[in-house]
Design a protein around this motif. Structure first.
Motif, short mmCIF file in Angstrom:
data_model
loop_
_atom_site.label_atom_id
_atom_site.label_comp_id
_atom_site.label_asym_id
_atom_site.label_seq_id
_atom_site.Cartn_x
_atom_site.Cartn_y
_atom_site.Cartn_z
N UNK A 94 0.36 21.06 25.56
CA UNK A 94 -0.15 22.32 25.32
C UNK A 94 -1.01 23.07 26.46
N UNK A 95 -1.57 22.25 27.56
CA UNK A 95 -2.10 22.85 28.57
C UNK A 95 -1.20 23.37 29.54
N UNK A 96 -0.13 22.56 29.74
CA UNK A 96 0.98 23.18 30.61
C UNK A 96 1.58 24.49 29.96
N UNK A 97 1.82 24.55 28.70
CA UNK A 97 2.35 25.86 28.00
C UNK A 97 1.27 26.91 28.19
N UNK A 98 -0.14 26.63 28.11
CA UNK A 98 -1.01 27.68 28.27
C UNK A 98 -1.01 28.10 29.77
N UNK A 99 -0.57 27.31 30.58
CA UNK A 99 -0.44 28.00 32.06
C UNK A 99 0.67 28.60 32.48
N UNK A 100 1.65 28.32 31.70
CA UNK A 100 2.98 29.04 31.67
C UNK A 100 2.96 30.27 31.26
N UNK A 101 2.20 30.49 30.06
CA UNK A 101 2.04 31.64 29.62
C UNK A 101 1.19 32.62 30.11
N UNK A 102 0.14 31.89 30.82
CA UNK A 102 -0.94 32.66 31.61
C UNK A 102 -0.26 33.46 32.98
N UNK A 103 0.71 32.67 33.57
CA UNK A 103 1.36 33.27 34.81
C UNK A 103 2.59 34.16 34.40
N UNK A 104 3.14 34.11 33.30
CA UNK A 104 4.24 34.84 32.83
C UNK A 104 4.16 36.32 33.31
N UNK A 105 3.08 37.22 33.15
CA UNK A 105 2.93 38.52 33.58
C UNK A 105 3.10 38.77 35.05
N UNK A 106 2.87 37.75 35.72
CA UNK A 106 2.65 37.96 37.33
C UNK A 106 4.19 37.40 37.76
N UNK A 107 5.21 37.04 37.16
CA UNK A 107 6.32 36.57 37.69
C UNK A 107 7.39 37.50 38.13
N UNK A 108 8.08 37.39 39.29
CA UNK A 108 8.80 38.26 39.65
C UNK A 108 10.24 38.37 38.70
N UNK A 109 10.46 37.15 38.23
CA UNK A 109 11.47 37.01 37.19
C UNK A 109 11.39 36.90 35.85
N UNK A 110 11.64 37.79 35.02
CA UNK A 110 10.95 37.87 33.63
C UNK A 110 11.58 36.68 32.89
N UNK A 111 10.61 35.97 32.23
CA UNK A 111 11.20 35.01 31.48
C UNK A 111 10.34 35.05 29.77
N UNK A 112 11.06 34.51 28.91
CA UNK A 112 10.45 34.38 27.48
C UNK A 112 10.43 33.03 27.21
N UNK A 113 9.38 32.31 27.24
CA UNK A 113 9.55 30.84 26.97
C UNK A 113 9.75 30.42 25.46
N UNK A 114 9.68 31.58 24.70
CA UNK A 114 10.07 31.32 23.32
C UNK A 114 11.48 31.51 22.99
#
Length: 385
Positions: A218-238
């Protein structure tokens, strides 16, 4: 003329591979094994997709042959094996956008895959094996590793968001290092160069199991979700397909590792970023591998161990250095003479680093070190790692 692969292979053989845990540059043939779990009822769809794929793969440079096998016990389990002239042409293909597009038809009928890559060490003879031995080169001796598997991910973030992303990536709680009875996370090193992020991990045991373990924390998933808005390549972890494509493109495999067989209490880990000219990434990694072999031979030199990661035209060296990195930039960079500097100049995209050719000559490696050095975000070791 002696090729770089042959020179590296000769060096590895001379050392009886005691210091090398991984290298793709020994020139021997490669066997790739892909374990595939197909959805029930999708076997015919999978077979048709494979037949289309294998016709395309047959024209890829370096490809020799392949086989498709189906389990006699479980019709959902399939095995694809392929042979390649050596590892570099396979890696060039499997890390390309062409490959991403080529395997897309398989995704709708495949539940899971696992890819394994092996250099061929020995084989039983036969007419095909005995013919043209120079073209069917076997690995001359087994490599002796250190029990660690190394892998990295790289991606870019939107310009202007670097400081925010660095804070997010530095502040998370480390995941549980124990994956299972045989697999353990040992070390995670995270660096940035401009808006490029590189996360390197060291695992003892099963790399795929470790990656899946980390993704579920969960701590890693939270970090991945937190940086999602800043990524140059869009992604949806769901969305499993979106996440799969992102991490496929982000994979930065280790192509060479060497250690001097020494430890030092003052060893410091650094990362260096080498953007290659278009199409020259693997050749640049090969050159750096040769230079790292020479550096590891110098028992009084600053380089204790080095790992080279490469995908497309992105090359990163993770190097553990004894003492200060700035006092001897030449050996750390592998630029100990003008000949090596000239080779590097031809392959390096100096413009991406803001350099011209003169920066690599006549004692100027200090400037290259300054612009190639990546900023440390976090370097974490698991207890008892």
């Amino acid at each position: 003329m002696t090729t770089t692969s042959e020179r590296v292979s000769d060096q590895l053989t001379h050392q009886a591979s005691q210091r090398v845990s991984q290298s793709v540059f020994d020139g021997s043939r490669l066997r790739v094994v892909l374990l595939v779990d197909v959805y029930d009822g999708a076997q015919q769809q999978f077979l048709e997709a494979y037949e289309q794929l294998c016709n395309q793969v047959a024209s890829v440079p370096g490809h020799v042959s392949d086989q498709l096998c189906q389990s006699i016990e479980n019709p959902s389990q399939w095995l694809i094996t392929s042979e390649w002239e050596s590892a570099p042409p396979f890696l060039t293909w499997v890390n390309s956008e062409e490959h991403v597009r080529m395997v897309e038809p398989l995704h709708s009928c495949v539940r899971d895959t696992r890819s394994l890559r092996f250099h061929i060490v020995r084989e039983t003879g036969g007419p095909a094996v005995d013919a043209e031995p120079g073209k069917r080169r076997l690995q001359t001796s087994p490599r002796i590793g250190d029990g660690l598997i190394r892998h990295a991910l790289t991606f870019t973030v939107k310009p202007g968001s670097e400081e925010t992303v660095a804070r997010i990536l530095a502040g998370y709680t480390s995941p549980e290092p124990k994956v299972d009875d045989t697999t353990r996370l040992c070390r995670t090193s995270l660096f940035m160069h401009g808006n490029r992020v590189v996360r390197a991990i060291e695992v003892r045991g099963d790399l795929l199991a470790a990656l899946r373990h980390v993704a579920r924390q969960p701590e890693v998933r939270a970090v991945e979700e937190a940086i999602n808005p800043y990524l140059e390549q869009d992604r949806d972890l769901d969305d499993p397909e979106s996440a799969r494509v992102f991490f496929t493109r982000a994979a930065l495999p280790a192509v060479h590792h060497v250690t001097a067989g020494q430890e030092s209490p003052d060893a410091v880990r650094h990362a260096l970023y080498y953007p290659a000219r278009q199409g020259c990434g693997l050749r640049l990694a090969e050159l750096l591998a040769r230079q790292d072999e020479a550096a590891a031979d110098d028992t009084r030199g600053p380089v204790l161990r080095s790992t080279i990661f490469q995908r497309d035209d992105v090359v990163v060296r993770l190097v553990d250095v004894r003492g200060g990195i700035d006092s001897e930039p030449g050996p750390v960079l592998g630029l100990t003479d003008r000949g090596r500097a000239a080779e590097l100049t031809k392959l390096l995209d100096g413009a991406a680093l803001g350099l011209d050719g003169s920066a690599l000559k006549d004692g100027a490696p200090a400037r290259l070190l300054t612009v190639a050095r990546m900023e440390l975000v976090t370097d974490r070791r698991a207890p008892d790692a």
